[in-house]
Design an enzyme around this catalytic site. Structure first.
Site, PDB file in Angstrom:
ATOM      1  N   HIS A  34      63.997  61.507  84.945  1.00  0.00           N
ATOM      2  CA  HIS A  34      65.405  61.854  85.136  1.00  0.00           C
ATOM      3  C   HIS A  34      65.653  62.037  86.638  1.00  0.00           C
ATOM      4  O   HIS A  34      64.766  61.796  87.468  1.00  0.00           O
ATOM      5  CB  HIS A  34      65.758  63.117  84.345  1.00  0.00           C
ATOM      6  CG  HIS A  34      64.774  64.243  84.529  1.00  0.00           C
ATOM      7  ND1 HIS A  34      64.582  64.866  85.745  1.00  0.00           N
ATOM      8  CD2 HIS A  34      63.911  64.828  83.668  1.00  0.00           C
ATOM      9  CE1 HIS A  34      63.672  65.802  85.615  1.00  0.00           C
ATOM     10  NE2 HIS A  34      63.231  65.798  84.364  1.00  0.00           N
ATOM     11  N   GLY A  36      65.710  64.542  88.445  1.00  0.00           N
ATOM     12  CA  GLY A  36      64.753  65.432  89.111  1.00  0.00           C
ATOM     13  C   GLY A  36      63.555  64.637  89.623  1.00  0.00           C
ATOM     14  O   GLY A  36      63.126  64.780  90.779  1.00  0.00           O
ATOM     15  N   HIS A  37      63.018  63.754  88.762  1.00  0.00           N
ATOM     16  CA  HIS A  37      61.899  62.913  89.204  1.00  0.00           C
ATOM     17  C   HIS A  37      62.329  61.987  90.336  1.00  0.00           C
ATOM     18  O   HIS A  37      61.588  61.757  91.284  1.00  0.00           O
ATOM     19  CB  HIS A  37      61.391  62.046  88.037  1.00  0.00           C
ATOM     20  CG  HIS A  37      60.794  62.822  86.905  1.00  0.00           C
ATOM     21  ND1 HIS A  37      61.425  62.987  85.703  1.00  0.00           N
ATOM     22  CD2 HIS A  37      59.623  63.483  86.807  1.00  0.00           C
ATOM     23  CE1 HIS A  37      60.675  63.713  84.905  1.00  0.00           C
ATOM     24  NE2 HIS A  37      59.566  64.036  85.547  1.00  0.00           N
ATOM     25  N   SER A 185      65.159  68.829  83.160  1.00  0.00           N
ATOM     26  CA  SER A 185      63.849  68.853  82.516  1.00  0.00           C
ATOM     27  C   SER A 185      63.866  67.818  81.400  1.00  0.00           C
ATOM     28  O   SER A 185      64.907  67.619  80.752  1.00  0.00           O
ATOM     29  CB  SER A 185      63.597  70.243  81.904  1.00  0.00           C
ATOM     30  OG  SER A 185      62.568  70.162  80.939  1.00  0.00           O
ATOM     31  N   ARG A 187      62.653  68.189  78.690  1.00  0.00           N
ATOM     32  CA  ARG A 187      62.843  68.901  77.421  1.00  0.00           C
ATOM     33  C   ARG A 187      64.320  69.171  77.122  1.00  0.00           C
ATOM     34  O   ARG A 187      64.656  69.496  75.989  1.00  0.00           O
ATOM     35  CB  ARG A 187      62.055  70.210  77.424  1.00  0.00           C
ATOM     36  CG  ARG A 187      60.551  69.970  77.366  1.00  0.00           C
ATOM     37  CD  ARG A 187      59.752  71.233  77.168  1.00  0.00           C
ATOM     38  NE  ARG A 187      58.362  70.938  76.840  1.00  0.00           N
ATOM     39  CZ  ARG A 187      57.367  70.950  77.722  1.00  0.00           C
ATOM     40  NH1 ARG A 187      57.598  71.222  78.985  1.00  0.00           N
ATOM     41  NH2 ARG A 187      56.139  70.671  77.331  1.00  0.00           N
TER      42      ARG A 187
END
Ligand code: PAF
Length: 280
Positions: A34, A36-37, A185, A187
């Site tokens: 996502h 963030g990565h 995240s 998750r």
């Protein structure tokens, strides 16, 4: 972008990059990539010439009752994201490539990994340090980039690198958030619509704590109690821990000051979310 699943192939391509004078970065991930990565890849790109991303859902870091089977896997989307983000090499090994059937050596950090998430996820950080040490040996990067959302993981990896003299520089990249504050995240996508909406309480409770600090509150116990009660006002949300810790040693503090992290782990249904903010 080069895509490999085997260690020899990976080493061949990394050696070619090195022979061409390029520096190498590694961003270890478990996929389901996502924004963030993507920000980790951007940091890696800025600080090195040849960015290697690994995608491996590491069975060793999941407990028997945890979500290894449910952990979201999106290999095609992940490869497309890596390609778009200028990743040079995507390494997606099979479990058999990473672990011999009779593997019997682990890497364990024995101090920083005891508290916080470590107290609730037995063996988790042993799985993380083992696989990250293996990835460092396989890729031999100059730098490796990790997210500050996993502050405990990053501190443990720094300690492992220091104590085992692994020649890699660890770079921590800031947490990326949704527009409503929820930390990104993999998750998050396990949350149903209503729970996802209410999950903003996690970040809001941490922001309220920072605001109390700005107004002069220094008592860590009171701040932690406020965080817990704010989060647990939401039906089905329970706080696993709410901690005020020194950012370097991860030791709990009783008085708030700069260089302290406020960190939480929250369960809702069978999803576990973590977040932290730093007192500047
Ligand atoms: O943070 C993660 O996604 C994992 O713990 C890591 C560092 C890739 C090791 O499996």
């Amino acid at each position: 972008m080069i895509q490999v699943a085997g260690i020899d192939e990976l080493r061949h391509h990394v050696a070619t990059a090195r022979n061409a004078g390029q520096t190498v970065a590694l961003v270890p991930t478990m996929g389901c990539l996502h924004r963030g990565h993507r920000s980790l890849f951007a940091v890696a790109r800025r600080q090195s010439d040849f960015v290697v991303v690994s995608i491996f859902v590491n069975p060793l870091q999941f407990g028997p009752t945890e979500d290894f089977d449910r952990y979201p896997r999106t290999p095609e989307d992940d490869a497309a994201i890596c390609r778009k983000e200028g990743v040079a090499l995507l390494f997606s090994p099979e479990p058999e490539t990473m672990y011999a059937p009779d593997h019997s050596v682990v890497v364990e950090e024995t101090s920083l990994s005891r508290g916080l998430c470590g107290a609730h996820r037995s063996g988790h950080f042993r799985g993380v340090t083992t696989v990250v040490a293996k990835l460092f040996n396989i890729v031999q990067p100059d730098i490796a980039v990790f997210g500050q959302k996993d502050a405990q993981q990053t501190a443990i990896i720094r300690r492992m690198v220091r104590d085992l003299n692994i020649p890699v520089r660890i770079v921590a990249a800031p947490t990326i958030r949704e527009s409503d504050g929820l930390a990104l995240s993999s998750r998050n996508r396990l949350l149903d619509h209503d729970t996802r909406r209410r999950a903003t309480v996690i970040h809001h409770s941490l922001c309220a704590a920072l605001e109390s600090y700005r107004r002069g509150e220094r008592d860590a116990g009171r701040i932690r109690r406020d965080i817990v009660s704010r989060i647990e006002e939401q039906p089905s949300f329970s706080v696993e821990y709410a901690a005020a810790i020194d950012a370097g040693t991860l030791e709990p503090v009783s008085r708030l000051r700069s260089n302290v992290l406020l960190a939480v782990a929250v369960r809702t249904g069978n999803v576990r979310l973590i977040d932290n903010v730093s007192i500047a």
